[in-house]
Write a protein that holds these residues in place. Structure first.
Motif, PDB file in Angstrom:
ATOM      1  N   GLN A  80       0.825  -1.202   0.000  1.00  0.00           N
ATOM      2  CA  GLN A  80       0.000   0.000   0.000  1.00  0.00           C
ATOM      3  C   GLN A  80       0.864   1.259   0.000  1.00  0.00           C
ATOM      4  O   GLN A  80       1.859   1.319   0.705  1.00  0.00           O
ATOM      5  N   GLU A  81       0.460   2.256  -0.765  1.00  0.00           N
ATOM      6  CA  GLU A  81       1.083   3.579  -0.741  1.00  0.00           C
ATOM      7  C   GLU A  81       0.200   4.466   0.126  1.00  0.00           C
ATOM      8  O   GLU A  81      -0.993   4.616  -0.136  1.00  0.00           O
ATOM      9  N   VAL A  82       0.786   5.061   1.177  1.00  0.00           N
ATOM     10  CA  VAL A  82       0.023   5.889   2.102  1.00  0.00           C
ATOM     11  C   VAL A  82       0.720   7.230   2.238  1.00  0.00           C
ATOM     12  O   VAL A  82       1.941   7.284   2.432  1.00  0.00           O
ATOM     13  N   SER A  83      -0.060   8.312   2.160  1.00  0.00           N
ATOM     14  CA  SER A  83       0.479   9.661   2.345  1.00  0.00           C
ATOM     15  C   SER A  83      -0.154  10.279   3.599  1.00  0.00           C
ATOM     16  O   SER A  83      -1.138   9.739   4.125  1.00  0.00           O
ATOM     17  N   PRO A  84       0.365  11.417   4.070  1.00  0.00           N
ATOM     18  CA  PRO A  84      -0.233  12.061   5.246  1.00  0.00           C
ATOM     19  C   PRO A  84      -1.690  12.486   5.045  1.00  0.00           C
ATOM     20  O   PRO A  84      -2.397  12.735   6.018  1.00  0.00           O
ATOM     21  N   GLN A  85      -2.160  12.564   3.823  1.00  0.00           N
ATOM     22  CA  GLN A  85      -3.551  12.935   3.564  1.00  0.00           C
ATOM     23  C   GLN A  85      -4.504  11.739   3.643  1.00  0.00           C
ATOM     24  O   GLN A  85      -5.717  11.912   3.697  1.00  0.00           O
ATOM     25  N   ASP A  86      -3.962  10.526   3.651  1.00  0.00           N
ATOM     26  CA  ASP A  86      -4.783   9.313   3.668  1.00  0.00           C
ATOM     27  C   ASP A  86      -5.183   8.931   5.088  1.00  0.00           C
ATOM     28  O   ASP A  86      -4.381   9.011   6.021  1.00  0.00           O
ATOM     29  N   THR A  87      -6.424   8.490   5.236  1.00  0.00           N
ATOM     30  CA  THR A  87      -6.902   7.949   6.509  1.00  0.00           C
ATOM     31  C   THR A  87      -6.651   6.444   6.501  1.00  0.00           C
ATOM     32  O   THR A  87      -6.919   5.771   5.503  1.00  0.00           O
ATOM     33  N   VAL A  88      -6.129   5.944   7.618  1.00  0.00           N
ATOM     34  CA  VAL A  88      -5.830   4.520   7.742  1.00  0.00           C
ATOM     35  C   VAL A  88      -6.388   3.983   9.053  1.00  0.00           C
ATOM     36  O   VAL A  88      -6.602   4.729  10.011  1.00  0.00           O
ATOM     37  N   THR A  89      -6.610   2.689   9.075  1.00  0.00           N
ATOM     38  CA  THR A  89      -6.915   1.974  10.316  1.00  0.00           C
ATOM     39  C   THR A  89      -5.736   1.064  10.590  1.00  0.00           C
ATOM     40  O   THR A  89      -5.280   0.345   9.699  1.00  0.00           O
ATOM     41  N   ILE A  90      -5.231   1.134  11.821  1.00  0.00           N
ATOM     42  CA  ILE A  90      -4.147   0.239  12.212  1.00  0.00           C
ATOM     43  C   ILE A  90      -4.619  -0.652  13.355  1.00  0.00           C
ATOM     44  O   ILE A  90      -5.403  -0.238  14.202  1.00  0.00           O
ATOM     45  N   ARG A  91      -4.145  -1.892  13.333  1.00  0.00           N
ATOM     46  CA  ARG A  91      -4.410  -2.847  14.407  1.00  0.00           C
ATOM     47  C   ARG A  91      -3.069  -3.296  14.938  1.00  0.00           C
ATOM     48  O   ARG A  91      -2.147  -3.554  14.168  1.00  0.00           O
ATOM     49  N   GLY A  92      -2.964  -3.400  16.246  1.00  0.00           N
ATOM     50  CA  GLY A  92      -1.706  -3.820  16.842  1.00  0.00           C
ATOM     51  C   GLY A  92      -1.800  -3.872  18.349  1.00  0.00           C
ATOM     52  O   GLY A  92      -2.886  -4.013  18.919  1.00  0.00           O
ATOM     53  N   GLU A  93      -0.624  -3.741  18.987  1.00  0.00           N
ATOM     54  CA  GLU A  93      -0.543  -3.805  20.440  1.00  0.00           C
ATOM     55  C   GLU A  93       0.258  -2.634  20.976  1.00  0.00           C
ATOM     56  O   GLU A  93       1.181  -2.153  20.327  1.00  0.00           O
ATOM     57  N   VAL A  94      -0.086  -2.226  22.192  1.00  0.00           N
ATOM     58  CA  VAL A  94       0.676  -1.205  22.899  1.00  0.00           C
ATOM     59  C   VAL A  94       2.013  -1.811  23.306  1.00  0.00           C
ATOM     60  O   VAL A  94       2.072  -2.935  23.803  1.00  0.00           O
TER      61      VAL A  94
END
Length: 111
Positions: A80-94
């Protein structure tokens, strides 16, 4: 007799391998403010923007509640190409350490 015993043992072993917990679970942390105070290894699902590369696999993630460093392994981008203007969902752990809290990202999805 030995075949019957072997078959029964195999059937019991295979059914226990397929077993899993089926019940309520803790809700996922859903914003940066909550993530900063969450326990180490807490599951997070955050929606916002990656606003800056901090070098290597570290990035600055921002949502309406604040900013936090996230670590995204190269393979987790999945092309995936992602820029600061793109909204993303991230899944992970603290990932809480002595002086910093980061998110160790398992999955990123551009939306």
């Amino acid at each position: 007799m030995n075949k019957l015993l072997f078959t029964m043992t195999l059937a019991l072993m295979s059914s226990s391998v397929m077993a899993a917990f089926n019940g309520p679970s803790a809700p996922a942390v859903s914003n940066v403010e909550q993530a900063k105070s969450a326990a180490d290894d807490s599951f997070v699902v955050l929606t916002g923007r990656i606003v800056q590369s901090l070098g290597g696999e570290l990035y600055l993630f921002k949502d309406a509640s604040g900013e936090i460093e996230v670590e995204i392994d190269h393979e987790n981008w999945m092309g995936q190409e992602v820029s600061p203007q793109d909204t993303v969902t991230i899944r992970g752990e603290v990932d809480s350490e002595w002086t910093t809290t980061q998110i160790d990202v398992d999955m990123i999805q551009k939306i």
